[in-house]
Write a protein that holds these residues in place. Structure first.
Motif, PDB file in Angstrom:
ATOM      1  N   ALA A 133       0.811  -1.218   0.000  1.00 45.86           N
ATOM      2  CA  ALA A 133       0.000   0.000   0.000  1.00 45.86           C
ATOM      3  C   ALA A 133       0.844   1.267   0.000  1.00 45.86           C
ATOM      4  CB  ALA A 133      -0.916   0.008   1.223  1.00 45.86           C
ATOM      5  N   GLY A 134       2.138   1.118   0.268  1.00 47.69           N
ATOM      6  CA  GLY A 134       3.007   2.286   0.327  1.00 47.69           C
ATOM      7  C   GLY A 134       3.170   3.004  -1.001  1.00 47.69           C
ATOM      8  N   ARG A 135       2.876   2.303  -2.092  1.00 47.54           N
ATOM      9  CA  ARG A 135       2.949   2.962  -3.393  1.00 47.54           C
ATOM     10  C   ARG A 135       1.654   3.720  -3.628  1.00 47.54           C
ATOM     11  NH1 ARG A 135       4.728   0.029  -9.060  1.00 47.54           N
ATOM     12  NH2 ARG A 135       5.390   1.932 -10.105  1.00 47.54           N
ATOM     13  N   ARG A 136       1.786   4.984  -3.959  1.00 48.77           N
ATOM     14  CA  ARG A 136       0.603   5.812  -4.124  1.00 48.77           C
ATOM     15  C   ARG A 136      -0.189   5.375  -5.349  1.00 48.77           C
ATOM     16  NH1 ARG A 136       2.967  11.903  -2.895  1.00 48.77           N
ATOM     17  NH2 ARG A 136       3.540  11.509  -0.719  1.00 48.77           N
ATOM     18  N   GLY A 137      -1.512   5.564  -5.261  1.00 48.14           N
ATOM     19  CA  GLY A 137      -2.362   5.264  -6.411  1.00 48.14           C
ATOM     20  C   GLY A 137      -3.451   4.278  -6.071  1.00 48.14           C
ATOM     21  N   THR A 138      -4.502   4.330  -6.856  1.00 49.61           N
ATOM     22  CA  THR A 138      -5.658   3.459  -6.618  1.00 49.61           C
ATOM     23  C   THR A 138      -5.306   1.995  -6.801  1.00 49.61           C
ATOM     24  OG1 THR A 138      -7.096   5.224  -7.446  1.00 49.61           O
ATOM     25  CG2 THR A 138      -8.036   3.002  -7.321  1.00 49.61           C
ATOM     26  N   ARG A 139      -4.468   1.719  -7.821  1.00 53.65           N
ATOM     27  CA  ARG A 139      -4.128   0.326  -8.107  1.00 53.65           C
ATOM     28  C   ARG A 139      -3.437  -0.335  -6.921  1.00 53.65           C
ATOM     29  NH1 ARG A 139       0.359  -1.696 -12.487  1.00 53.65           N
ATOM     30  NH2 ARG A 139      -0.282  -3.875 -12.603  1.00 53.65           N
ATOM     31  N   PRO A 196      -6.590 -22.881  -5.838  1.00 52.68           N
ATOM     32  CA  PRO A 196      -7.148 -21.646  -6.400  1.00 52.68           C
ATOM     33  C   PRO A 196      -7.064 -20.450  -5.457  1.00 52.68           C
ATOM     34  CG  PRO A 196      -8.894 -22.950  -5.468  1.00 52.68           C
ATOM     35  CD  PRO A 196      -7.614 -23.663  -5.124  1.00 52.68           C
ATOM     36  N   LEU A 197      -6.049 -20.369  -4.609  1.00 52.79           N
ATOM     37  CA  LEU A 197      -5.933 -19.308  -3.608  1.00 52.79           C
ATOM     38  C   LEU A 197      -4.900 -18.259  -4.014  1.00 52.79           C
ATOM     39  CD1 LEU A 197      -5.770 -21.779  -0.565  1.00 52.79           C
ATOM     40  CD2 LEU A 197      -7.796 -20.586  -1.414  1.00 52.79           C
ATOM     41  N   GLN A 198      -4.609 -18.170  -5.317  1.00 51.91           N
ATOM     42  CA  GLN A 198      -3.474 -17.366  -5.767  1.00 51.91           C
ATOM     43  C   GLN A 198      -3.850 -15.958  -6.241  1.00 51.91           C
ATOM     44  OE1 GLN A 198      -5.174 -19.290  -7.700  1.00 51.91           O
ATOM     45  NE2 GLN A 198      -5.476 -18.053  -9.530  1.00 51.91           N
ATOM     46  N   ALA A 199      -5.150 -15.602  -6.248  1.00 51.91           N
ATOM     47  CA  ALA A 199      -5.582 -14.380  -6.950  1.00 51.91           C
ATOM     48  C   ALA A 199      -4.917 -13.114  -6.415  1.00 51.91           C
ATOM     49  CB  ALA A 199      -7.101 -14.259  -6.870  1.00 51.91           C
ATOM     50  N   TRP A 200      -4.560 -13.119  -5.123  1.00 52.46           N
ATOM     51  CA  TRP A 200      -3.982 -11.898  -4.547  1.00 52.46           C
ATOM     52  C   TRP A 200      -2.569 -11.609  -5.060  1.00 52.46           C
ATOM     53  CZ3 TRP A 200       0.669 -12.441  -2.116  1.00 52.46           C
ATOM     54  CH2 TRP A 200       1.018 -13.732  -1.719  1.00 52.46           C
ATOM     55  N   LYS A 201      -1.830 -12.668  -5.413  1.00 58.73           N
ATOM     56  CA  LYS A 201      -0.393 -12.494  -5.669  1.00 58.73           C
ATOM     57  C   LYS A 201      -0.076 -11.648  -6.906  1.00 58.73           C
ATOM     58  CE  LYS A 201       2.938 -15.414  -4.668  1.00 58.73           C
ATOM     59  NZ  LYS A 201       3.775 -16.624  -4.599  1.00 58.73           N
ATOM     60  N   PRO A 202      -0.645 -11.947  -8.095  1.00 58.47           N
ATOM     61  CA  PRO A 202      -0.269 -11.119  -9.264  1.00 58.47           C
ATOM     62  C   PRO A 202      -0.614  -9.649  -9.074  1.00 58.47           C
ATOM     63  CG  PRO A 202      -1.374 -13.132  -9.933  1.00 58.47           C
ATOM     64  CD  PRO A 202      -1.550 -13.040  -8.452  1.00 58.47           C
ATOM     65  N   ASP A 203      -1.777  -9.367  -8.463  1.00 53.01           N
ATOM     66  CA  ASP A 203      -2.158  -7.974  -8.253  1.00 53.01           C
ATOM     67  C   ASP A 203      -1.188  -7.278  -7.304  1.00 53.01           C
ATOM     68  OD1 ASP A 203      -4.312  -8.366  -9.898  1.00 53.01           O
ATOM     69  OD2 ASP A 203      -5.744  -8.704  -8.269  1.00 53.01           O
ATOM     70  N   ALA A 204      -0.858  -7.945  -6.195  1.00 55.02           N
ATOM     71  CA  ALA A 204       0.020  -7.323  -5.201  1.00 55.02           C
ATOM     72  C   ALA A 204       1.424  -7.100  -5.759  1.00 55.02           C
ATOM     73  CB  ALA A 204       0.078  -8.202  -3.946  1.00 55.02           C
ATOM     74  N   TYR A 205       1.975  -8.093  -6.452  1.00 56.80           N
ATOM     75  CA  TYR A 205       3.340  -7.978  -6.947  1.00 56.80           C
ATOM     76  C   TYR A 205       3.440  -6.958  -8.078  1.00 56.80           C
ATOM     77  CZ  TYR A 205       4.741 -12.152  -4.326  1.00 56.80           C
ATOM     78  OH  TYR A 205       5.018 -13.044  -3.333  1.00 56.80           O
ATOM     79  N   ALA A 206       2.378  -6.862  -8.896  1.00 58.38           N
ATOM     80  CA  ALA A 206       2.417  -5.917 -10.012  1.00 58.38           C
ATOM     81  C   ALA A 206       2.173  -4.487  -9.551  1.00 58.38           C
ATOM     82  CB  ALA A 206       1.382  -6.313 -11.065  1.00 58.38           C
ATOM     83  N   ALA A 261       2.936  -3.202  -6.428  1.00 55.65           N
ATOM     84  CA  ALA A 261       3.930  -2.706  -5.469  1.00 55.65           C
ATOM     85  C   ALA A 261       5.101  -2.054  -6.204  1.00 55.65           C
ATOM     86  CB  ALA A 261       4.433  -3.859  -4.605  1.00 55.65           C
ATOM     87  N   THR A 262       5.880  -1.287  -5.458  1.00 55.95           N
ATOM     88  CA  THR A 262       7.104  -0.728  -6.030  1.00 55.95           C
ATOM     89  C   THR A 262       8.071  -1.871  -6.349  1.00 55.95           C
ATOM     90  OG1 THR A 262       7.990  -0.450  -3.808  1.00 55.95           O
ATOM     91  CG2 THR A 262       6.901   1.463  -4.805  1.00 55.95           C
ATOM     92  N   PRO A 263       9.001  -1.663  -7.287  1.00 58.55           N
ATOM     93  CA  PRO A 263       9.893  -2.771  -7.678  1.00 58.55           C
ATOM     94  C   PRO A 263      10.670  -3.377  -6.519  1.00 58.55           C
ATOM     95  CG  PRO A 263      10.013  -0.999  -9.280  1.00 58.55           C
ATOM     96  CD  PRO A 263       9.171  -0.480  -8.153  1.00 58.55           C
ATOM     97  N   ASP A 264      11.124  -2.543  -5.588  1.00 56.73           N
ATOM     98  CA  ASP A 264      11.898  -3.103  -4.479  1.00 56.73           C
ATOM     99  C   ASP A 264      11.026  -3.973  -3.572  1.00 56.73           C
ATOM    100  OD1 ASP A 264      10.463  -0.913  -3.742  1.00 56.73           O
ATOM    101  OD2 ASP A 264      11.947  -0.113  -2.346  1.00 56.73           O
ATOM    102  N   VAL A 265       9.793  -3.527  -3.331  1.00 52.79           N
ATOM    103  CA  VAL A 265       8.888  -4.314  -2.487  1.00 52.79           C
ATOM    104  C   VAL A 265       8.482  -5.613  -3.194  1.00 52.79           C
ATOM    105  CG1 VAL A 265       6.581  -4.357  -1.457  1.00 52.79           C
ATOM    106  CG2 VAL A 265       8.037  -2.339  -1.191  1.00 52.79           C
ATOM    107  N   SER A 266       8.175  -5.534  -4.472  1.00 56.06           N
ATOM    108  CA  SER A 266       7.794  -6.761  -5.186  1.00 56.06           C
ATOM    109  C   SER A 266       8.956  -7.749  -5.215  1.00 56.06           C
ATOM    110  CB  SER A 266       7.314  -6.442  -6.602  1.00 56.06           C
ATOM    111  OG  SER A 266       8.341  -5.854  -7.364  1.00 56.06           O
ATOM    112  N   ALA A 267      10.202  -7.247  -5.326  1.00 53.18           N
ATOM    113  CA  ALA A 267      11.366  -8.146  -5.292  1.00 53.18           C
ATOM    114  C   ALA A 267      11.491  -8.816  -3.924  1.00 53.18           C
ATOM    115  CB  ALA A 267      12.635  -7.374  -5.630  1.00 53.18           C
ATOM    116  N   LEU A 268      11.260  -8.037  -2.859  1.00 52.96           N
ATOM    117  CA  LEU A 268      11.337  -8.606  -1.506  1.00 52.96           C
ATOM    118  C   LEU A 268      10.248  -9.658  -1.296  1.00 52.96           C
ATOM    119  CD1 LEU A 268      12.652  -8.364   1.378  1.00 52.96           C
ATOM    120  CD2 LEU A 268      10.780  -6.795   1.918  1.00 52.96           C
ATOM    121  N   LEU A 269       9.011  -9.319  -1.690  1.00 51.12           N
ATOM    122  CA  LEU A 269       7.905 -10.259  -1.507  1.00 51.12           C
ATOM    123  C   LEU A 269       8.102 -11.513  -2.354  1.00 51.12           C
ATOM    124  CD1 LEU A 269       4.825  -7.842  -1.498  1.00 51.12           C
ATOM    125  CD2 LEU A 269       6.033  -8.817   0.457  1.00 51.12           C
ATOM    126  N   ALA A 270       8.556 -11.336  -3.598  1.00 49.20           N
ATOM    127  CA  ALA A 270       8.740 -12.490  -4.478  1.00 49.20           C
ATOM    128  C   ALA A 270       9.840 -13.409  -3.971  1.00 49.20           C
ATOM    129  CB  ALA A 270       9.069 -12.015  -5.887  1.00 49.20           C
TER     130      ALA A 270
END
Length: 491
Positions: free
Chosen positions: A144-150, A221-231, A233-242
Motif C-alpha cells: 500500500a506504500g505505493r501511491r495510487g488506486t491500483r 485456487p488461492l493465488q488471486a492476490w499475488k499477481p495484483d500485489a506484486y504488479a 507494489a514498487t519494484p523493491d517491495v515486489s522483489a522482496l515479496l517475491a
C-alpha cells in the motif's frame, strides 16, 4: 550461543523503531542505522548457521519457562538456511534495489524480516501464527506504500485474503490444542500420534492449517492476490515479496507436515495425500497456463511462482527423503531466481519504461548484463542444468520415479514445458525481436550510456542473483547433504 536465537527476532523488531524515531529529523542517520541493523542480522544468521554446523541444533525458551508454555525457538540445519536466506535477501535488496527509504517503509521492511525470521525459528504453532501476522501486516502496508488506486486496491485484496488465510491457520491451531492440550511442536508430534491421526479433530486441524498456509503460498485456487500485489507494489517491495513472501511460509508448511503431523499422518489418512497431489497438479497446470497468458512481466512471474509452489506440494505429498529435500531445494531455487527477476523488472521499468513482454523487445542489446542475468534466472525456473532449479526438479523426479508416482513424473515434465514456453517468450523478446520499446535509455549496464548509481547497484544485484542460481546449483549436493539429518529425522 543459544542466546543468538532471540536476538534474531528482537534485533529487527527493536531496529524497526529507529526509522520511526529518526526518520523525519535525521533521515540519513536513520537509513544508515537501518542498513546497520540489516547487516547485523546477516551476521547473526551466519553465527547461528555456524553454531548449528559445529554443535548441532540449538533451542531456547524465552524467560527460561517450560517449553510447553514458553516462547520456544529452535534452529536446525534446515531452519538456519532459511534464516540466512531471509537476512541476506532483505539486506541485499535494501542496499541495492530500494527506491523508497523513508522512515515508515524502513520500519515495515524490518518488521517483515522479523516476522519471517520468527516463522523460521519458532518451536510453537501459535507463535508461528503471530509471526505470520507480523510479516503479513508489514507486507500489506509495504504494497500500500505505493501511491495510487491500483496499489491501494491490491493491498486491500492482499489484506483480506491474507487475513482469511491467517484466520484459517489459527482455527487449525485451536483444533490442535483441543485435541492435544499443547501447542509446542515437539509435544504435538507425540500427542497427535496418541490421539490418533484419523481423529476428526486432527484431520480438521491439518486441513485448516494447510489451507491457511496455502493462501500464503498462493496455491491454486488461492493465488488471486499475488499477481495484483506484486504488479502494484514498487519494484523493491515486489522483489522482496517475491523472494521471501511465499518461500518462508512454504518452509513452515514442510516443517509442520513432517515435524508436527509427521509422515505417518499422511500414511494414515490417504485422502489427505491424494488431496495434496490434486492441489499440486492444479497449481502447476493453472500457474503455467496463466503465466503464458500474461503480457505484464511481473504478473507472468507471479503466476510462475504458483507453478513452482505446486512442485513443492508434490514433494510434500510423496514424503520420501528425496522428495522432501526436493521441496526444500525448490523453495530456495524459486527465492533466488525470483529475487533477481523482480529486481530486473525494476531496472527495465526505470531505464526503458518497459513492463510488458512486448516492450522487452531488443533490450538484450541495450542492457546486455541485465538481460543475460534474466536469461540465467529463467533457465533456473525452467529447470535446466547447472542451476539450482534443475537440482530441485531432478530430486523431485527421482523421488517420484522411486515412489512410482507416475502422475507426478508426467506433471514435472509438463511443468518444464510450460516454464520453457513462458520463459522462452521473454528471452525471444530480449534477444530476437527488433527494438520496439521506443524509449531512450537513461542508463545502461554496459551498453555505453551514462550510469545511474542506484541503477548500477540494482544491476549488480540481478547479476549476483543469477550467478547464485548457478553456484547453488553446482553445490546442490552439499545443500541436500546439509538438509539430510533433519529430513531423515522427520521421516
Amino acid at each position: 550461543m543459544s542466546h543468538l536465537l532471540p536476538l534474531l527476532v528482537t534485533v529487527p523488531i527493536v531496529g524497526a523503531l529507529v526509522p520511526v524515531v529518526l526518520g523525519a529529523r535525521r533521515p540519513v542517520l536513520s537509513r544508515r542505522l537501518t542498513a546497520g541493523v540489516l547487516v547485523g542480522q546477516v551476521g547473526l544468521a551466519v553465527a547461528v548457521l555456524v553454531a548449528v554446523a559445529t554443535t548441532g541444533p540449538r533451542t531456547y525458551v524465552v524467560g527460561g519457562l517450560p517449553a510447553a508454555v514458553g516462547i520456544g525457538l529452535r534452529a536446525d540445519a534446515v531452519s538456519s538456511v532459511f534464516v540466512l536466506l531471509v537476512a541476506v535477501a532483505a539486506a541485499a535488496l535494501s542496499l541495492t534495489v530500494r527506491t523508497d527509504t523513508t522512515g515508515p517503509t524502513d520500519s515495515l521492511w524490518l518488521l517483515f524480516v522479523a516476522g519471517l525470521t520468527g516463522i523460521a525459528v519458532t518451536a510453537d504453532v501459535f507463535n508461528l501464527y503471530v509471526f505470520l501476522e507480523i510479516s503479513g501486516l508489514a507486507a500489506y502496508a509495504l504494497v500500500a506504500g505505493r501511491r495510487g488506486t491500483r496499489a491501494a486496491l491490491a493491498a486491500f485484496h492482499y489484506l483480506v485474503v491474507g487475513t482469511i488465510g491467517a484466520t484459517l491457520y489459527l482455527l487449525g491451531v485451536g483444533y490442535l490444542y483441543v485435541a492435544t492440550g499443547t501447542l509446542a511442536m515437539a509435544d504435538l508430534r507425540v500427542a497427535l500420534a496418541a490421539v490418533g491421526y484419523d481423529s476428526p479433530l486432527v484431520v480438521t486441524a491439518f486441513v485448516l492449517v494447510t489451507v491457511g498456509l496455502g493462501v500464503k503460498l498462493a496455491l491454486f485456487p488461492l493465488q488471486a492476490w499475488k499477481p495484483d500485489a506484486y504488479a502494484a507494489a514498487t519494484p523493491d517491495v515486489s522483489a522482496l515479496l517475491a523472494t521471501l513472501g511465499s518461500t518462508v511460509p512454504g518452509y513452515a508448511l514442510v516443517r509442520l507436515v513432517f515435524d508436527v503431523f509427521t509422515a505417518s499422518f499422511l500414511d494414515a489418512v490417504p485422502l489427505v495425500r491424494g488431496s495434496l497431489l490434486v492441489v499440486g497438479v492444479a497449481s502447476v497446470a493453472a500457474g503455467g497456463f496463466l503465466a503464458l497468458r500474461q503480457s505484464d512481466v511481473r504478473r507472468l512471474l507471479a503466476y510462475s511462482s504458483v507453478l513452482q509452489m505446486g512442485l513443492v506440494v508434490f514433494g510434500i505429498a510423496i514424503a520420501t527423503p528425496a522428495a522432501v529435500t526436493a521441496a526444500l531445494v525448490l523453495l530456495v531455487a524459486n527465492a533466488v531466481a525470483k529475487g533477481g527477476l523482480y529486481a530486473a523488472t525494476g531496472v527495465f521499468a526505470e531505464r526503458f519504461d518497459a513492463t510488458t513482454v512486448d516492450s522487452y523487445a531488443g533490450l538484450g542489446r541495450d542492457a546486455p548484463l541485465t538481460a543475460a542475468a534474466v536469461g540465467v534466472a529463467l533457465v533456473s525456473l525452467v529447470g535446466l542444468p547447472p542451476t539450482v532449479g534443475f537440482a530441485g526438479k531432478w530430486y523431485l523426479a527421482v523421488a517420484a520415479v522411486d515412489a512410482r508416482a507416475w502422475v507426478v513424473v508426467v506433471v514435472v515434465l509438463l511443468s518444464t514445458l510450460l516454464s520453457l514456453a513462458y520463459a522462452g517468450r521473454v528471452v525471444e523478446r530480449l534477444y530476437l525481436a527488433p527494438a520496439g520499446h521506443g524509449v531512450e535509455p537513461v542508463a545502461a549496464d554496459g551498453g555505453g550510456h551514462a550510469a545511474v548509481p542506484s541503477g548500477d547497484r540494482a544491476v549488480a544485484f540481478v547479476v549476483v542473483a543469477a550467478l547464485a542460481t548457478v553456484l547453488v546449483g553446482l553445490g546442490s549436493t552439499a545443500l541436500a547433504a546439509w538438509f539430510a539429518p533433519v529430513v531423515e529425522g522427520w521421516l
